[in-house]
Structures are given as C-alpha cells and as structure tokens.
Scaffold this motif. Structure first.
Motif, PDB file in Angstrom:
ATOM      1  N   VAL A 284       0.846  -1.190   0.000  1.00 38.34           N
ATOM      2  CA  VAL A 284       0.000   0.000   0.000  1.00 38.34           C
ATOM      3  C   VAL A 284       0.883   1.241   0.000  1.00 38.34           C
ATOM      4  O   VAL A 284       1.851   1.320   0.768  1.00 38.34           O
ATOM      5  N   ILE A 285       0.561   2.207  -0.861  1.00 40.35           N
ATOM      6  CA  ILE A 285       1.352   3.436  -0.957  1.00 40.35           C
ATOM      7  C   ILE A 285       0.415   4.630  -0.827  1.00 40.35           C
ATOM      8  O   ILE A 285      -0.547   4.757  -1.586  1.00 40.35           O
ATOM      9  N   CYS A 286       0.695   5.495   0.143  1.00 46.39           N
ATOM     10  CA  CYS A 286      -0.156   6.657   0.432  1.00 46.39           C
ATOM     11  C   CYS A 286       0.693   7.931   0.461  1.00 46.39           C
ATOM     12  O   CYS A 286       1.916   7.865   0.641  1.00 46.39           O
ATOM     13  N   PRO A 287       0.044   9.088   0.332  1.00 48.62           N
ATOM     14  CA  PRO A 287       0.799  10.350   0.377  1.00 48.62           C
ATOM     15  C   PRO A 287       1.422  10.629   1.734  1.00 48.62           C
ATOM     16  O   PRO A 287       2.513  11.200   1.817  1.00 48.62           O
ATOM     17  N   ASP A 288       0.736  10.241   2.831  1.00 46.62           N
ATOM     18  CA  ASP A 288       1.241  10.568   4.164  1.00 46.62           C
ATOM     19  C   ASP A 288       0.624   9.624   5.191  1.00 46.62           C
ATOM     20  O   ASP A 288      -0.201   8.764   4.860  1.00 46.62           O
ATOM     21  N   ILE A 289       1.035   9.785   6.450  1.00 48.79           N
ATOM     22  CA  ILE A 289       0.564   8.916   7.519  1.00 48.79           C
ATOM     23  C   ILE A 289      -0.942   9.062   7.768  1.00 48.79           C
ATOM     24  O   ILE A 289      -1.642   8.048   7.923  1.00 48.79           O
ATOM     25  N   PRO A 290      -1.500  10.291   7.809  1.00 46.07           N
ATOM     26  CA  PRO A 290      -2.952  10.392   8.005  1.00 46.07           C
ATOM     27  C   PRO A 290      -3.765   9.658   6.935  1.00 46.07           C
ATOM     28  O   PRO A 290      -4.783   9.034   7.243  1.00 46.07           O
TER      29      PRO A 290
END
Length: 333
Positions: A284-290
């Motif tokens: 999984v790849i997201c822009p940031d922790i939130p």
C-alpha cells in the motif's frame, strides 16, 4: 537542497510509458498535446535523475516459475548490507528495509519444482547476522506485474489512454505457456530488463538477429504474456511518500473475493494470495501517515473477511522490479 518539483507532463509521461513502454515520443506527444521534443526532454531529465526507467520484464507465471516472498530478520548493524547483497542477485526483486531497519522483505523467483530458491533459503539462515527467515509462496496475484499503481490514477484522460494503449492489449497470464527461450532470446531480454526502450539495432546486435526478426520476436513474446513492460519511477513524482506492507489473515472461503476487492483500492500497488501464517499480502502506498490511517480504518476495516492484520512500514527501497538495484537518486523515493 531544494527538492525536485515534478509537473503534469512528468506524471503523464510516466502513465503513458506504463501503458506502452516502447511508445514513440511522437505518439506520446500527440496524446499529451505537446511536442515530441518536450516529451524527450522530460524523459531524459527524469531518467538522468534516476527517477524513471522502463523495464522489459518476463512473467514468472508464463514461464512456469514460482515466486516467493522472503522475510528476513537481521541484527540492526547488518540489515542494510544483507539487503544490498540480496539486491545484487539476479533472482530477487522488490528488496526493502522495514521494521526499524531490522527486517528485509524481498521477492524471488524459482524454476518450477524447486522448493523456493534453495540458495536463499539455505544460505540466509547460516548468515551470522540473520536471526530468522520466513518464506511465503505466491499462490495467485490479484494486482501487479504489468499493472501499476499509475494505472489507477486519473493522470491521463480515457481519451489520452486510448491513444496509447497497445492494440491488442497484452494479456494477463496466470499459468505457463508453451514458449521456449533460446540463447538469442536471453541476450535480448537481458538488455530489455536494463532498459525497456533499448533500440532495435542494439537488440539485433546482441541477439544476432535482424531488426525485423527482433521486432517480431518481441511482439510474439508480448502476445503470449512472457514479456511485459513496467515503469520504475520515483514515488514522489505523484506525491506518494509512505509505503506499507500488509500481511492479512483472511477466511479461506473469502480469500479470492477479498483479494479482488483489495486489488481495486487506489492505494494498492500489489496484492497476492500466499502460503504462511497470513494468506494475503499487499503493498500500500499513500501520500502521508494520516491518509494511511484513513485507508486502514475505512477500506480495510470494511472487509469483514479480514481476521488479522499486520502492517510493516517500508523505510527504504533497496531494489525495485529489475534485477539491478535502483540508482541511489531514487532510493527511498
């Protein structure tokens, strides 16, 4: 030092090459509404920075090979050097450091009938700095291979994508096909693995074939699903900074349904069914922790079949899809 800023053309070019890694710059420029010189300039800059590379890869499923995901627990002082050693091997891909820098995750492929990669599974446990090794056999891939996270973005409009998609599109292969690779094929494929846009003249010289024969053979291998083109790109081009490995335990009766559901998530770059204590693995790849927290507490939380979840943050990518390590410029990107 000011961080590199990527623009719309950069992102569209990555998406275009994911659709057709060998598309001429003139066709890409026509789809993007810019000149071929502009496309060439953006490509040369990102490739020179190590932020973009087209790879010509072979499908393990099409060749009857088995893929294994290896989790290696190391002492903190040696994890980086062990990861670098694994990255130098031709049979490994997706080597990463995680869990405080003490765990290495990598994927390897082995010929059918081998119990994983015997060299890895025999040598790693005897390495003094290796504490534990766990191997998961990949049973089925729901999303990955020729499909990338880029395919899920709206970087290109449907009309632009239609201009770039190969005709016919390459097949998704899930089992071995009757293809025998000769020495000329191996020499050609070795060059394409390093640079998927290697010219026909160079491929012809390496394989001992004519340029027309090289073109026909590449088309044949693509049509049978043996050869596909992927793009290795710096995730910051798309503002994606946080990668996490998910290890999920799912009710066996709902494994396929859950795998297909996760494959549709825009945050998921790879998902497969595996053997082992957890039976579903995803990247999984997201822009940031939130945004990662939101993903876990909404999309994953909505999957009733998930009985247990382990998350492993990726601290550094040591190697991506190719058999050669990533340039230092994009490590961690």
């Amino acid at each position: 030092m000011k961080s590199r800023v990527y623009d719309t053309v950069d992102r569209q070019l990555v998406h275009a090459l994911q659709l057709d890694g060998r598309a001429p710059f003139s066709r890409i420029g026509e789809a993007l509404g810019v000149s071929d010189q502009t496309v060439a300039r953006h490509y040369a800059r990102m490739r020179g920075e190590g932020a973009l590379r087209v790879l010509g890869l072979t499908s393990p499923a099409a060749l009857g090979e088995t893929q294994w995901i290896i989790r290696v627990q190391c002492t903190p002082d040696a994890a980086a050097s062990v990861a670098e050693a694994l990255a130098r091997r031709d049979d490994t891909s997706w080597v990463s450091l995680s869990s405080g820098g003490t765990e290495i995750n990598c994927m390897t492929r082995a010929e059918s009938g081998q119990n994983g990669n015997s060299l890895l599974l025999q040598r790693l446990p005897r390495t003094p700095s290796v504490v534990a090794v766990t191997a998961y056999c990949v049973l089925h891939i729901y999303f990955g291979g020729a499909l990338s996270l880029v395919n899920k973005t709206d970087t290109l409009t449907p009309e632009q994508a239609a201009l770039l998609l190969p005709d016919p599109p390459p097949p998704m292969v899930t089992e071995a096909v009757a293809v025998e690779l000769d020495e000329a094929d191996h020499r050609m494929l070795a060059l394409l693995e390093r640079d998927g846009r290697t010219g026909l003249a160079e491929l012809a010289d390496a394989s001992g074939r004519s340029q027309s024969s090289v073109r026909r053979r590449m088309n044949e291998l693509q049509a049978k699903g043996v050869l596909y083109f992927d793009v290795n790109f710096g995730r910051r081009i798309f503002g994606l900074d946080n990668a996490v490995l998910l290890w999920l335990s799912v009710s066996p009766g709902q494994l396929a349904e859950t795998g297909r559901a996760i494959a549709e998530h825009p945050e998921v770059a790879f998902v497969c069914a595996t053997t082992g204590p957890s039976n579903l693995h995803a990247v999984v790849i997201c822009p940031d922790i939130p945004s990662l927290y939101t993903y876990l507490t909404t999309r994953i939380a909505a999957l009733d079949a998930v009985r247990q979840l382990e998350t492993t943050p990726v601290l550094r990518r040591v190697k991506a899809a190719a058999s050669l390590p990533q340039p230092a410029a994009v490590r961690g990107g």
